[in-house]
Design an enzyme around this catalytic site. Structure first.
Site, PDB file in Angstrom:
ATOM      1  N   ARG A 141       0.851  -1.187   0.000  1.00  0.00           N
ATOM      2  CA  ARG A 141       0.000   0.000   0.000  1.00  0.00           C
ATOM      3  C   ARG A 141       0.888   1.239   0.000  1.00  0.00           C
ATOM      4  O   ARG A 141       1.955   1.251   0.622  1.00  0.00           O
ATOM      5  CB  ARG A 141      -0.921   0.019   1.227  1.00  0.00           C
ATOM      6  CG  ARG A 141      -2.069  -0.974   1.164  1.00  0.00           C
ATOM      7  CD  ARG A 141      -3.115  -0.589   0.106  1.00  0.00           C
ATOM      8  NE  ARG A 141      -4.236  -1.514   0.052  1.00  0.00           N
ATOM      9  CZ  ARG A 141      -4.328  -2.547  -0.802  1.00  0.00           C
ATOM     10  NH1 ARG A 141      -3.361  -2.802  -1.651  1.00  0.00           N
ATOM     11  NH2 ARG A 141      -5.407  -3.317  -0.787  1.00  0.00           N
ATOM     12  N   HIS A 172      -0.720   0.158  -9.668  1.00  0.00           N
ATOM     13  CA  HIS A 172      -1.433  -0.777  -8.775  1.00  0.00           C
ATOM     14  C   HIS A 172      -1.925  -1.990  -9.591  1.00  0.00           C
ATOM     15  O   HIS A 172      -3.112  -2.319  -9.604  1.00  0.00           O
ATOM     16  CB  HIS A 172      -2.606  -0.091  -8.061  1.00  0.00           C
ATOM     17  CG  HIS A 172      -3.035  -0.829  -6.824  1.00  0.00           C
ATOM     18  ND1 HIS A 172      -3.437  -0.213  -5.677  1.00  0.00           N
ATOM     19  CD2 HIS A 172      -3.126  -2.165  -6.554  1.00  0.00           C
ATOM     20  CE1 HIS A 172      -3.763  -1.112  -4.759  1.00  0.00           C
ATOM     21  NE2 HIS A 172      -3.581  -2.312  -5.285  1.00  0.00           N
TER      22      HIS A 172
HETATM   23  P1  NDP Z   1      -1.515 -11.879   4.716  1.00  0.00           P
HETATM   24  O1  NDP Z   1      -2.470 -11.431   5.753  1.00  0.00           O
HETATM   25  O2  NDP Z   1      -1.600 -13.286   4.231  1.00  0.00           O
HETATM   26  O3  NDP Z   1      -0.007 -11.668   5.254  1.00  0.00           O
HETATM   27  C1  NDP Z   1       0.340 -10.571   6.022  1.00  0.00           C
HETATM   28  C2  NDP Z   1       1.767 -10.749   6.548  1.00  0.00           C
HETATM   29  O4  NDP Z   1       2.185  -9.500   7.113  1.00  0.00           O
HETATM   30  C3  NDP Z   1       1.885 -11.787   7.653  1.00  0.00           C
HETATM   31  O5  NDP Z   1       3.086 -12.527   7.508  1.00  0.00           O
HETATM   32  C4  NDP Z   1       1.955 -10.946   8.924  1.00  0.00           C
HETATM   33  O6  NDP Z   1       2.697 -11.494   9.998  1.00  0.00           O
HETATM   34  C5  NDP Z   1       2.699  -9.736   8.402  1.00  0.00           C
HETATM   35  N1  NDP Z   1       2.467  -8.571   9.285  1.00  0.00           N
HETATM   36  C6  NDP Z   1       1.300  -7.946   9.562  1.00  0.00           C
HETATM   37  N2  NDP Z   1       1.486  -6.950  10.430  1.00  0.00           N
HETATM   38  C7  NDP Z   1       2.800  -6.943  10.722  1.00  0.00           C
HETATM   39  C8  NDP Z   1       3.620  -6.161  11.577  1.00  0.00           C
HETATM   40  N3  NDP Z   1       3.110  -5.169  12.324  1.00  0.00           N
HETATM   41  N4  NDP Z   1       4.947  -6.459  11.623  1.00  0.00           N
HETATM   42  C9  NDP Z   1       5.465  -7.449  10.907  1.00  0.00           C
HETATM   43  N5  NDP Z   1       4.742  -8.240  10.056  1.00  0.00           N
HETATM   44  C10 NDP Z   1       3.436  -7.989   9.985  1.00  0.00           C
HETATM   45  O7  NDP Z   1      -1.639 -10.856   3.505  1.00  0.00           O
HETATM   46  P2  NDP Z   1      -1.407 -11.107   1.932  1.00  0.00           P
HETATM   47  O8  NDP Z   1      -0.062 -11.709   1.759  1.00  0.00           O
HETATM   48  O9  NDP Z   1      -2.556 -11.812   1.326  1.00  0.00           O
HETATM   49  O10 NDP Z   1      -1.459  -9.599   1.373  1.00  0.00           O
HETATM   50  C11 NDP Z   1      -0.577  -8.612   1.845  1.00  0.00           C
HETATM   51  C12 NDP Z   1      -0.962  -7.229   1.310  1.00  0.00           C
HETATM   52  O11 NDP Z   1      -0.621  -7.110  -0.062  1.00  0.00           O
HETATM   53  C13 NDP Z   1      -2.451  -6.889   1.342  1.00  0.00           C
HETATM   54  O12 NDP Z   1      -2.864  -6.478   2.621  1.00  0.00           O
HETATM   55  C14 NDP Z   1      -2.558  -5.769   0.317  1.00  0.00           C
HETATM   56  O13 NDP Z   1      -2.396  -4.520   0.941  1.00  0.00           O
HETATM   57  C15 NDP Z   1      -1.373  -6.023  -0.625  1.00  0.00           C
HETATM   58  N6  NDP Z   1      -1.814  -6.392  -1.975  1.00  0.00           N
HETATM   59  C16 NDP Z   1      -1.378  -5.645  -3.039  1.00  0.00           C
HETATM   60  C17 NDP Z   1      -1.747  -5.981  -4.318  1.00  0.00           C
HETATM   61  C18 NDP Z   1      -1.243  -5.226  -5.499  1.00  0.00           C
HETATM   62  O14 NDP Z   1      -1.648  -5.513  -6.630  1.00  0.00           O
HETATM   63  N7  NDP Z   1      -0.352  -4.270  -5.338  1.00  0.00           N
HETATM   64  C19 NDP Z   1      -2.621  -7.138  -4.589  1.00  0.00           C
HETATM   65  C20 NDP Z   1      -2.995  -7.864  -3.410  1.00  0.00           C
HETATM   66  C21 NDP Z   1      -2.601  -7.492  -2.152  1.00  0.00           C
HETATM   67  P3  NDP Z   1       2.238 -12.855  10.741  1.00  0.00           P
HETATM   68  O15 NDP Z   1       2.573 -13.966   9.748  1.00  0.00           O
HETATM   69  O16 NDP Z   1       3.102 -12.881  11.940  1.00  0.00           O
HETATM   70  O17 NDP Z   1       0.773 -12.720  11.014  1.00  0.00           O
HETATM   71  C1  OXD Z   2      -5.742  -6.090  -3.088  1.00  0.00           C
HETATM   72  C2  OXD Z   2      -5.253  -5.173  -4.091  1.00  0.00           C
HETATM   73  O1  OXD Z   2      -5.642  -5.798  -1.903  1.00  0.00           O
HETATM   74  O2  OXD Z   2      -5.640  -5.290  -5.250  1.00  0.00           O
HETATM   75  O3  OXD Z   2      -6.251  -7.158  -3.453  1.00  0.00           O
HETATM   76  O4  OXD Z   2      -4.434  -4.295  -3.783  1.00  0.00           O
END
Ligand code: NDP
Ligand code: OXD
Length: 313
Positions: free
Chosen positions: A225, A273
């Protein structure tokens, strides 16, 4: 069951057709912002960045299926008290994210941009090959997307480090966990890749104070993000020579303003994006499957992609 669809920046027609074909026994309607009295009270919703008015008019909504992986646009809203939020859990996005990150890492490691520039300048030159073992790629956020990206990087034999909130073990990945470990994690990375959810803890995590722990000459990839990054700090570190380059898919303001400094910066590669697009067919199959499970009695918190609203992801 009444299902309502409210997804901004999404052409609803094809989605409603696909959902209607998969769920003929349920009523699925498009939420109408102009005529609130026409919107029936719904049990379930399919949403992407809905306006506050949507939730205000659906106080008894029980479950919302988010048409994306990130739920930050929902968390900033006042939600109905008993609402469960279920996000997309991969649905074809992780392999796209792996492609996106890999192309950026490979371009940096192999210095292809410099070769292309040399060719345009009429040169035929070679650079000394970089050592792969010195080119650790660090993944911030080792969830659904981060783990798939780690797998792709390992396939190309890059050393991979990972940073998560809670300690975890991932085969072949040097894992770090928690805020205290962030400086050591950054210090180990030639490239840092942000795949974190946006929460109060992760907002502006890519700031000068943290990025300065990266070795001189390293790279940043942000595909999570825009608000993870302090944009002015990145520009200062690139212009000052601490960082060698950045690949950005997300921005504080989207669409990225036409005159934004990122668009024409020679060390920044921008995409709109588009790192991992939401795929309609795969997403409909996933949401329909979960809706059916929920309708037949599975509690929402047992569905894959259930969002812990207090935790923020
Ligand atoms: P998940 O919820 O599967 O994974 C999140 C990860 O982040 C986990 O490993 C979690 O740790 C870690 N995390 C969360 N908070 C913290 C913190 N404070 N400190 C350290 N680590 C942290 O999410 P996804 O992998 O499915 O997606 C991640 C993000 O990617 C989405 O939220 C979205 O914003 C972005 N995205 C972007 C897209 C694009 O096209 N640009 C498309 C899709 C998603 P833990 O394992 O310990 O819980
Ligand atoms: C998502 C994205 O969060 O598209 O899926 O960024």
């Amino acid at each position: 069951m009444n299902i309502t669809f409210c997804c901004t920046h999404t052409n609803p027609k094809a989605w409603l057709q696909a959902l209607g074909a998969a769920l003929p026994e349920h009523d699925i309607t498009l939420w109408d912002a102009e005529a609130p009295h026409r919107n029936a009270a719904a049990d379930a919703a399919i949403v992407w960045a809905p306006p506050q008015a949507f939730f205000d008019q659906q106080p008894t909504l029980k479950v919302a299926f988010n048409l994306g992986a990130g739920v930050d646009a929902l968390l900033e809203k006042r939600l109905p008290p008993d609402l469960a939020v279920i996000r997309l859990d991969d649905a074809g996005m992780s392999v796209q994210m792996a492609e996106y990150v890999l192309q950026a890492v490979v371009r940096y490691f192999r210095e292809f941009a410099a070769y292309e520039q040399d060719m345009r300048a009429g040169e035929w030159s070679f650079r000394r090959p970089r050592q792969r073992q010195d080119f650790t790629v660090g993944i911030m956020g080792c969830g659904v997307l981060g783990q798939r990206v780690a797998m792709a990087l390992q396939h190309f034999e890059y050393p991979v480090a990972g940073w998560s909130r809670r300690p975890k073990v991932l085969s072949g990945v040097q894992m770090y966990a928690g805020d205290a470990a962030l400086p050591d994690f950054f210090a180990a990375c030639a490239v840092v890749v942000c795949l974190l959810p946006l929460t109060p803890e992760t907002q502006h995590i890519l700031c000068a104070r943290n990025l300065k722990h990266l070795p001189v000459g390293s790279y940043v990839v942000n595909a999570a993000r825009g608000a993870h990054l302090v944009e002015s700090d990145l520009l200062a570190l690139l212009d000052g020579g601490h960082l060698a380059g950045a690949t950005l898919d997300v921005y504080t303001t989207e669409p990225l303003p036409e005159d934004h400094a990122f668009r024409r910066h020679e060390k920044i590669t921008c995409t709109p994006h588009a790192a991992a697009r939401t795929l309609r067919d795969a997403s409909v199959v996933q949401i329909v499957g979960k809706l059916k499970q929920w309708a037949s009695g599975t509690p929402a918190h047992q569905l894959p992609g259930y969002v812990d609203l207090a935790r923020g992801y």
